[in-house]
Design a protein around this motif. Sequence first.
Motif, PDB file in Angstrom:
ATOM      1  N   THR A  90       0.844  -1.187   0.000  1.00  0.00           N
ATOM      2  CA  THR A  90       0.000   0.000   0.000  1.00  0.00           C
ATOM      3  C   THR A  90       0.879   1.235   0.000  1.00  0.00           C
ATOM      4  O   THR A  90       2.105   1.159  -0.042  1.00  0.00           O
ATOM      5  CB  THR A  90      -0.900   0.004   1.238  1.00  0.00           C
ATOM      6  OG1 THR A  90      -0.057   0.067   2.388  1.00  0.00           O
ATOM      7  CG2 THR A  90      -1.737  -1.258   1.310  1.00  0.00           C
ATOM      8  N   GLY A  91       0.275   2.391   0.105  1.00  0.00           N
ATOM      9  CA  GLY A  91       1.021   3.637   0.124  1.00  0.00           C
ATOM     10  C   GLY A  91       1.912   3.752   1.341  1.00  0.00           C
ATOM     11  O   GLY A  91       2.863   4.536   1.349  1.00  0.00           O
ATOM     12  N   THR A  92       1.642   2.988   2.371  1.00  0.00           N
ATOM     13  CA  THR A  92       2.463   3.037   3.585  1.00  0.00           C
ATOM     14  C   THR A  92       3.667   2.112   3.500  1.00  0.00           C
ATOM     15  O   THR A  92       4.492   2.089   4.405  1.00  0.00           O
ATOM     16  CB  THR A  92       1.618   2.626   4.806  1.00  0.00           C
ATOM     17  OG1 THR A  92       1.139   1.296   4.608  1.00  0.00           O
ATOM     18  CG2 THR A  92       0.441   3.570   4.985  1.00  0.00           C
ATOM     19  N   GLY A  93       3.753   1.328   2.434  1.00  0.00           N
ATOM     20  CA  GLY A  93       4.870   0.407   2.298  1.00  0.00           C
ATOM     21  C   GLY A  93       4.632  -0.923   2.968  1.00  0.00           C
ATOM     22  O   GLY A  93       5.542  -1.751   3.032  1.00  0.00           O
ATOM     23  N   LEU A  94       3.449  -1.175   3.493  1.00  0.00           N
ATOM     24  CA  LEU A  94       3.130  -2.413   4.180  1.00  0.00           C
ATOM     25  C   LEU A  94       2.298  -3.313   3.285  1.00  0.00           C
ATOM     26  O   LEU A  94       1.477  -2.837   2.491  1.00  0.00           O
ATOM     27  CB  LEU A  94       2.360  -2.123   5.473  1.00  0.00           C
ATOM     28  CG  LEU A  94       3.094  -1.303   6.541  1.00  0.00           C
ATOM     29  CD1 LEU A  94       2.153  -1.004   7.697  1.00  0.00           C
ATOM     30  CD2 LEU A  94       4.329  -2.026   7.037  1.00  0.00           C
ATOM     31  N   GLY A  95       2.519  -4.617   3.408  1.00  0.00           N
ATOM     32  CA  GLY A  95       1.686  -5.560   2.687  1.00  0.00           C
ATOM     33  C   GLY A  95       0.307  -5.668   3.306  1.00  0.00           C
ATOM     34  O   GLY A  95       0.061  -5.157   4.403  1.00  0.00           O
ATOM     35  N   PRO A  96      -0.626  -6.347   2.636  1.00  0.00           N
ATOM     36  CA  PRO A  96      -1.996  -6.461   3.152  1.00  0.00           C
ATOM     37  C   PRO A  96      -2.062  -7.103   4.537  1.00  0.00           C
ATOM     38  O   PRO A  96      -2.808  -6.646   5.397  1.00  0.00           O
ATOM     39  CB  PRO A  96      -2.689  -7.333   2.097  1.00  0.00           C
ATOM     40  CG  PRO A  96      -1.884  -7.139   0.851  1.00  0.00           C
ATOM     41  CD  PRO A  96      -0.474  -6.954   1.304  1.00  0.00           C
ATOM     42  N   ARG A  97      -1.278  -8.160   4.756  1.00  0.00           N
ATOM     43  CA  ARG A  97      -1.330  -8.832   6.058  1.00  0.00           C
ATOM     44  C   ARG A  97      -0.747  -7.953   7.159  1.00  0.00           C
ATOM     45  O   ARG A  97      -1.288  -7.875   8.263  1.00  0.00           O
ATOM     46  CB  ARG A  97      -0.579 -10.156   5.991  1.00  0.00           C
ATOM     47  CG  ARG A  97      -1.252 -11.194   5.103  1.00  0.00           C
ATOM     48  CD  ARG A  97      -0.521 -12.513   5.159  1.00  0.00           C
ATOM     49  NE  ARG A  97      -1.183 -13.521   4.340  1.00  0.00           N
ATOM     50  CZ  ARG A  97      -0.748 -14.766   4.181  1.00  0.00           C
ATOM     51  NH1 ARG A  97       0.367 -15.154   4.810  1.00  0.00           N
ATOM     52  NH2 ARG A  97      -1.407 -15.614   3.413  1.00  0.00           N
ATOM     53  N   ALA A  98       0.369  -7.296   6.857  1.00  0.00           N
ATOM     54  CA  ALA A  98       0.968  -6.408   7.847  1.00  0.00           C
ATOM     55  C   ALA A  98       0.038  -5.243   8.166  1.00  0.00           C
ATOM     56  O   ALA A  98      -0.082  -4.817   9.326  1.00  0.00           O
ATOM     57  CB  ALA A  98       2.318  -5.895   7.350  1.00  0.00           C
ATOM     58  N   LEU A  99      -0.630  -4.741   7.132  1.00  0.00           N
ATOM     59  CA  LEU A  99      -1.571  -3.642   7.340  1.00  0.00           C
ATOM     60  C   LEU A  99      -2.752  -4.099   8.191  1.00  0.00           C
ATOM     61  O   LEU A  99      -3.225  -3.362   9.074  1.00  0.00           O
ATOM     62  CB  LEU A  99      -2.059  -3.106   5.997  1.00  0.00           C
ATOM     63  CG  LEU A  99      -2.985  -1.893   6.035  1.00  0.00           C
ATOM     64  CD1 LEU A  99      -2.283  -0.716   6.700  1.00  0.00           C
ATOM     65  CD2 LEU A  99      -3.445  -1.522   4.635  1.00  0.00           C
ATOM     66  N   ALA A 100      -3.218  -5.335   7.942  1.00  0.00           N
ATOM     67  CA  ALA A 100      -4.331  -5.868   8.728  1.00  0.00           C
ATOM     68  C   ALA A 100      -3.924  -6.026  10.193  1.00  0.00           C
ATOM     69  O   ALA A 100      -4.697  -5.701  11.099  1.00  0.00           O
ATOM     70  CB  ALA A 100      -4.776  -7.212   8.155  1.00  0.00           C
TER      71      ALA A 100
END
Length: 304
Positions: free
Chosen positions: A5-15
């Motif tokens: 994402t725009g934050t540099g995190l993957g979907p799982r890390a963002l979740a």
Amino acid sequence: MTTTTGTGLGPRALARQRRRASVARFWRQYRAERAGLYGLTALALCALLALFAPLFVGSDVSSVTDAPGRPMQSPSVEFPLGTDQFGRDLLGLVVWGSRVSLLVGLLAAVLSVAIGTLIGVTAGHFKGWYATVMMRITDWFLVMPTLVLAIALATVMSRSLTTTVVAIGVTTWPTTARLVRAQTLAVETRPYIERARALGGGHWHTMSRHVLPNVMPLVLAQTTLIISSAILAEATLAFLGLGDPTVVSWGGLLQDAREAGAVSAGDWWYLVPPGIAIAVVALAFTLCGRAVESVLNPRLGVSR
């Protein structure tokens, strides 16, 4: 390939980050509920006492043959809460009984909430004849006295902790089923449910991925409220002589006090400690449940 994402995190890390933020927000709001903090503190102390009971009093505290005192001794320095009809230390029995009372209350509440959630979610999702049949069964359980049903089940089954858990769990689920079904019906009307179905999501996908996560806050609040009722129900069954006679519980201590004639003899130390323990734990769970309910659904204004 993992997208970012725009934050540099993957979907799982963002979740995971969102879940941590949600937990932190929940705790911040929960701390504002003073009554809930009092209840949580009392529960933490009771849980620690139950977990480390073998270190405090030893597993032989319930032994009748190795009782350290004389029968029905009043409170003293040696026995702060006196002794029972067999000369056993009542303080040790109350501490040891917390293990059984808390365990039975938790397991019975989990069983009750699991049954209620399953019926509530499926009845709200499938509707039609299935929902009608399930709700009529729920209504039947609602109008029947819960304690009478639990006593009937405990009477026809063998006297054990499993029987107590089952007797309480299968008779206290209707309220949860009603609440969860109402919440499920509300969730099913939301646009993302229609999009999930349009994209090919089946019944299991819709219920497990979309409906259940949205009803879990309600289930959590309901669980904390039911635990207090389950502990009281366990104490009642034990007091009526329908519990497991081989284990020590708070309700069982009250039953022993009644059989020993503590009420007529004025031996208050045999009755008051387990009664206070039951009241404190039930009140603590109720305070926690109200606080959780207030945080998860502020519109209810539970604590205001």
